[in-house]
Scaffold this active site. Structure first.
Site, PDB file in Angstrom:
ATOM      1  N   TYR A   1      -1.539  -1.341  10.688  1.00 39.32           N
ATOM      2  CA  TYR A   1      -1.650  -1.455   9.225  1.00 39.32           C
ATOM      3  C   TYR A   1      -0.392  -0.904   8.563  1.00 39.32           C
ATOM      4  O   TYR A   1       0.183  -1.542   7.669  1.00 39.32           O
ATOM      5  CB  TYR A   1      -2.892  -0.684   8.755  1.00 39.32           C
ATOM      6  CG  TYR A   1      -3.216  -0.848   7.284  1.00 39.32           C
ATOM      7  CD1 TYR A   1      -3.828  -2.006   6.812  1.00 39.32           C
ATOM      8  CD2 TYR A   1      -2.926   0.157   6.365  1.00 39.32           C
ATOM      9  CE1 TYR A   1      -4.146  -2.154   5.461  1.00 39.32           C
ATOM     10  CE2 TYR A   1      -3.247   0.025   5.015  1.00 39.32           C
ATOM     11  CZ  TYR A   1      -3.859  -1.138   4.570  1.00 39.32           C
ATOM     12  OH  TYR A   1      -4.170  -1.285   3.238  1.00 39.32           O
TER      13      TYR A   1
ATOM     14  N   LYS B   1       2.245  -3.098   6.422  1.00 40.33           N
ATOM     15  CA  LYS B   1       2.488  -2.835   4.998  1.00 40.33           C
ATOM     16  C   LYS B   1       3.953  -2.464   4.743  1.00 40.33           C
ATOM     17  O   LYS B   1       4.524  -2.846   3.712  1.00 40.33           O
ATOM     18  CB  LYS B   1       1.540  -1.754   4.479  1.00 40.33           C
ATOM     19  CG  LYS B   1       0.063  -2.183   4.464  1.00 40.33           C
ATOM     20  CD  LYS B   1      -0.192  -3.407   3.568  1.00 40.33           C
ATOM     21  CE  LYS B   1      -1.669  -3.741   3.420  1.00 40.33           C
ATOM     22  NZ  LYS B   1      -1.912  -4.949   2.616  1.00 40.33           N
TER      23      LYS B   1
ATOM     24  N   SER C   1       0.879  -1.188   0.000  1.00 42.47           N
ATOM     25  CA  SER C   1       0.000   0.000   0.000  1.00 42.47           C
ATOM     26  C   SER C   1       0.904   1.223   0.000  1.00 42.47           C
ATOM     27  O   SER C   1       2.092   1.128   0.361  1.00 42.47           O
ATOM     28  CB  SER C   1      -0.840  -0.018   1.281  1.00 42.47           C
ATOM     29  OG  SER C   1      -1.531   1.204   1.449  1.00 42.47           O
TER      30      SER C   1
END
Ligand code: NAD
Length: 263
Positions: free
Chosen positions: A155, A159, A142
């Site tokens: 998160y 990532k 991402s």
């Protein structure tokens, strides 16, 4: 780009980016194994593909559980032959919590799915690919794997971990016929917020209005292209990295974000 008769497994294929990737690979000739923790959703994706006269099967697995990953990959290989392409796409958002707000169990669950899931998917795929000396692994990172925004602490850490894991694997397996790359999408409308909430349960807040690109005004000020991307924008990037044409591309993080990160 053609993937004629090659087995391509796509995790998180029941929705959003994973479904679009599965469809794009199948449209170019691949036999797709659609893997998802939501078995009905994986079946829907496979059925969409089969209805077009292309080939796909569905498998249920929670990618954070090695026994389930093993069972799904083993079944696909038994049914369809050698594994050529593994797309580790399954993932969840974390409620956009910073460290002081996030409890340990949520941190561990998000890391388990978003980072350990990529490790487990890659490890199982490599067991098929290394003996044959060929394969393509494409991981879903991402913009949040490169920047400090686009998610909460778990998160973003996961990532960034996917980007690092991709690089390590690229170096380790470059001389053994296997390329490993990742894609870093920006803002793409999918069911990610809603599905993440369902999967993680009541410990996370309503994510519908959280994040950095939730309304058109924010999108215009953040993203030079002035609009969100589409699932097809990301699927075509994955197809390139999975193709024969990308044989000398490994360890790369391909940003698909309308210029967000170039700013
Ligand atoms: P989505 O919710 O539409 O699709 C994700 C799919 O993954 C769902 O079908 C879900 O059931 C499945 N899944 C979740 N946890 C799983 C698990 N443990 N095992 C197996 N399947 C699981 O969301 P999406 O936007 O298509 O997300 C796909 C990937 O793209 C994620 O890794 C996400 O972090 C990443 N991503 C999305 C965006 C975006 O803007 N949509 C941007 C950057 C990165």
């Amino acid at each position: 780009m053609t993937f004629k008769d090659k087995l391509a497994l796509v995790t998180g294929a029941g929705s959003g980016l994973g479904r679009a990737i599965a469809e794009a690979l199948a449209a170019r000739g691949a036999v797709v194994g659609a893997i998802d923790v939501d078995e009905a959703a994986a079946r829907d994706t496979a059925q969409l593909i089969v209805e077009r006269g292309e080939r796909a099967s569905a498998y249920r697995a929670d990618m954070s559980k090695s026994s389930e990953v093993d069972a799904a990959v083993s079944a696909a290989v038994r049914e369809h032959g050698a594994l050529e392409i593994m797309v580790n796409n399954a993932g969840v958002l974390d409620g956009y919590f910073s460290v002081d707000e996030m409890d340990e169990s949520l941190w561990r669950r998000v890391i388990d799915i978003d980072l350990t899931g990529v490790f487990l998917g890659s490890k199982r795929a490599l067991a098929e690919m290394l003996p044959r000396g060929r394969g393509r692994i494409v991981n879903m990172a991402s913009v949040a794997g490169l920047n400090g925004t686009g998610g909460g602490a778990a998160y973003i850490a996961a990532k960034h971990g996917v980007v690092g894991l991709t690089r390590q694997m690229a170096v380790a397996y470059a001389s053994r016929g296997i390329t490993v790359n990742c894609v870093c999408p920006g803002a793409i409308p999918t069911g990610l917020r809603q599905h993440s909430q369902q999967i993680l349960g009541p410990g996370v807040p309503d994510m519908s209005g959280r994040g950095v690109a939730v309304n058109d005004e924010q999108v215009r000020s953040l993203i030079p292209a002035g609009k969100r991307g589409t699932v097809e924008d990301v699927a075509s990037a994955v197809c390139y990295l999975a193709s024969d044409e990308a044989g000398y591309v490994t360890g790369h993080s391909l940003v698909v974000d309308g210029g967000w990160r170039a700013r």
